[in-house]
Scaffold this motif. Structure first.
Motif, mmCIF file in Angstrom:
data_model
loop_
_atom_site.group_PDB
_atom_site.id
_atom_site.type_symbol
_atom_site.label_atom_id
_atom_site.label_comp_id
_atom_site.label_asym_id
_atom_site.label_seq_id
_atom_site.Cartn_x
_atom_site.Cartn_y
_atom_site.Cartn_z
ATOM 1 N N SER A 107 19.859 -21.897 67.968
ATOM 2 C CA SER A 107 20.474 -21.641 66.662
ATOM 3 C C SER A 107 19.447 -20.990 65.745
ATOM 4 C CB SER A 107 20.967 -22.940 66.011
ATOM 5 O OG SER A 107 21.918 -23.593 66.810
ATOM 6 N N GLN A 129 20.745 -21.948 60.207
ATOM 7 C CA GLN A 129 21.872 -22.788 60.608
ATOM 8 C C GLN A 129 21.473 -24.251 60.778
ATOM 9 O OE1 GLN A 129 22.770 -20.523 64.191
ATOM 10 N NE2 GLN A 129 24.572 -19.613 63.207
ATOM 11 N N SER A 160 29.515 -24.331 59.467
ATOM 12 C CA SER A 160 29.683 -22.947 59.028
ATOM 13 C C SER A 160 30.753 -22.860 57.930
ATOM 14 C CB SER A 160 30.057 -22.068 60.202
ATOM 15 O OG SER A 160 31.219 -22.583 60.852
#
Length: 286
Positions: A218, A222, A286
Motif C-alpha cells: 500500500s 493509505q 478510501s
C-alpha cells in the motif's frame, strides 16, 4: 562538524528549569511530528541528570500523543528509588499542558559477572554495500509498481542496508531487516551521551519493520502509522560513531498493531543493546 550532527547534539542538551525539571528543544522531521527517538534520547538525558555513578541498563516508554515540533518539551523526573545497586526513574514529557510520553528507566552500579551473548549474524561489511538511498532506488528500478517500505531523508547518521526484502518476492510474512548504522562524524568521549544517542538511534527502522508488509503493498498515504511503545536494554558500552549492525524482525501483526524487535551489534560482534516496539499499522478507508 556536520550541521545535522551538531544540531542533534544540541537537541540532547537540556535546560534545567528546576532540580528535576528540564526543557528540550524540538525538531521537525518527516510527517510534521517530533521523531520518537528525539523524545527517547531527551528523556534518558533528563533521567541521567538525576543519577551519579550508575549506568542505564533498560528503559520502557509509551508514546501518548504526537509531539509538536514547533514548541519545546518539558521533562519532569520522578526519583522513584535509589537502592544499593539500582536506581529507578520515571520521566514524563509534557507539551501544551498535556503528557505526550512517559518512560521508566533503570540504572545500575557497574558489576563484573557472567558475560555471554548470541552470535551476530554473518552479513556483508558496511563498505561493501550501498547506502540506503541507493538501495531503495535500485529496488524501485526492479519493482517500479511496488511501494517502497522506506522513505529517504537527511539524517546525522549513515545507513547501509546489509539485508532488505527482495522487491520482486512475495510480501514477507515475517519482515526482516539488517542495516549498518553510524553517525556521520566522531562525537565526544562521553558514555552518557553515547547511551542517549543509542536511544535516539534505536527508534529508526522498528516501525518500518513492523509495517513493512503493509508498506510494500500500500502507498504510505493509505496507511496510518505511529509508534505506541518502546523498550530498550543496554547490555554493553558502544560508540554510535562506529559501525553498528541493527538486526530487526517482526514476528507478528494483529489488531492494527505490528510488533518488531531488534538487536544492535558492534562490528566485532558484541551485542550492545536489544529493542522492542509495537506500532499502530492501520489501512485508511478510501
Amino acid at each position: 562538524m556536520n550541521a545535522l550532527l551538531a544540531d542533534l547534539l544540541q537537541v540532547l542538551k537540556l535546560e534545567r528549569l528546576e532540580i528535576d525539571l528540564f526543557r528540550g528543544q524540538s525538531r521537525k522531521l518527516a510527517g510534521g511530528r517530533v521523531f520518537g527517538g528525539q523524545v527517547l534520547g531527551q528523556a534518558l538525558a533528563a533521567a541521567y541528570a538525576t543519577i551519579e555513578g550508575r549506568e542505564a541498563h533498560s528503559l520502557h516508554a509509551y508514546f501518548l500523543r504526537a509531539g509538536d515540533p514547533d514548541h519545546p518539551i518539558v521533562y519532569e523526573v520522578d526519583r522513584s528509588r535509589d537502592g544499593r545497586g539500582f536506581s529507578s526513574r520515571r520521566v514524563v514529557a509534557i507539551q501544551h499542558g498535556e503528557q505526550i510520553f512517559h518512560m521508566s528507566a533503570s540504572f545500575q552500579i557497574p558489576e563484573a559477572a557472567i558475560d555471554r551473548q548470541a552470535d551476530m549474524p554473518e552479513v556483508p561489511a558496511p563498505e561493501s554495500v550501498p547506502d540506503l538511498a541507493t538501495a531503495v532506488a535500485e529496488a524501485k528500478l526492479k519493482a517500479p509498481d511496488r511501494p517502497s517500505p522506506f522513505r529517504i531523508h537527511e539524517h546525522p547518521f549513515e545507513f547501509r542496508p546489509a539485508e532488505l526484502p527482495d522487491p520482486l518476492a512475495d510480501v514477507p510474512r515475517e519482515p526482516r531487516v539488517k542495516v549498518w548504522i553510524r553517525l556521520v562524524e566522531r562525537v565526544p568521549d562521553d558514555p552518557i551521551l553515547h547511551r542517549c544517542l543509542l536511544a535516539y538511534t534505536s527508534d529508526y527502522f522498528l516501525l518500518g519493520a513492523a509495517s513493512m508488509d503493509a508498506r510494500m503493498s500500500s502507498e504510505r498515504e493509505q496507511l496510518q502509522m505511529a509508534s505506541i511503545d518502546h523498550a530498550m536494554w543496554f547490555h554493553r558500552p558502544a560508540r554510535p560513531d562506529e559501525w553498528l549492525l541493527y538486526v530487526l524482525d517482526s514476528p507478528t501483526a494483529s489488531g492494527a498493531r505490528g510488533f518488531a524487535r531488534g538487536s544492535l551489534f558492534t562490528r566485532d560482534g558484541r551485542l550492545v543493546a536489544s529493542t522492542a516496539q509495537e506500532g499502530l499499522v492501520r489501512r485508511l478507508s478510501s
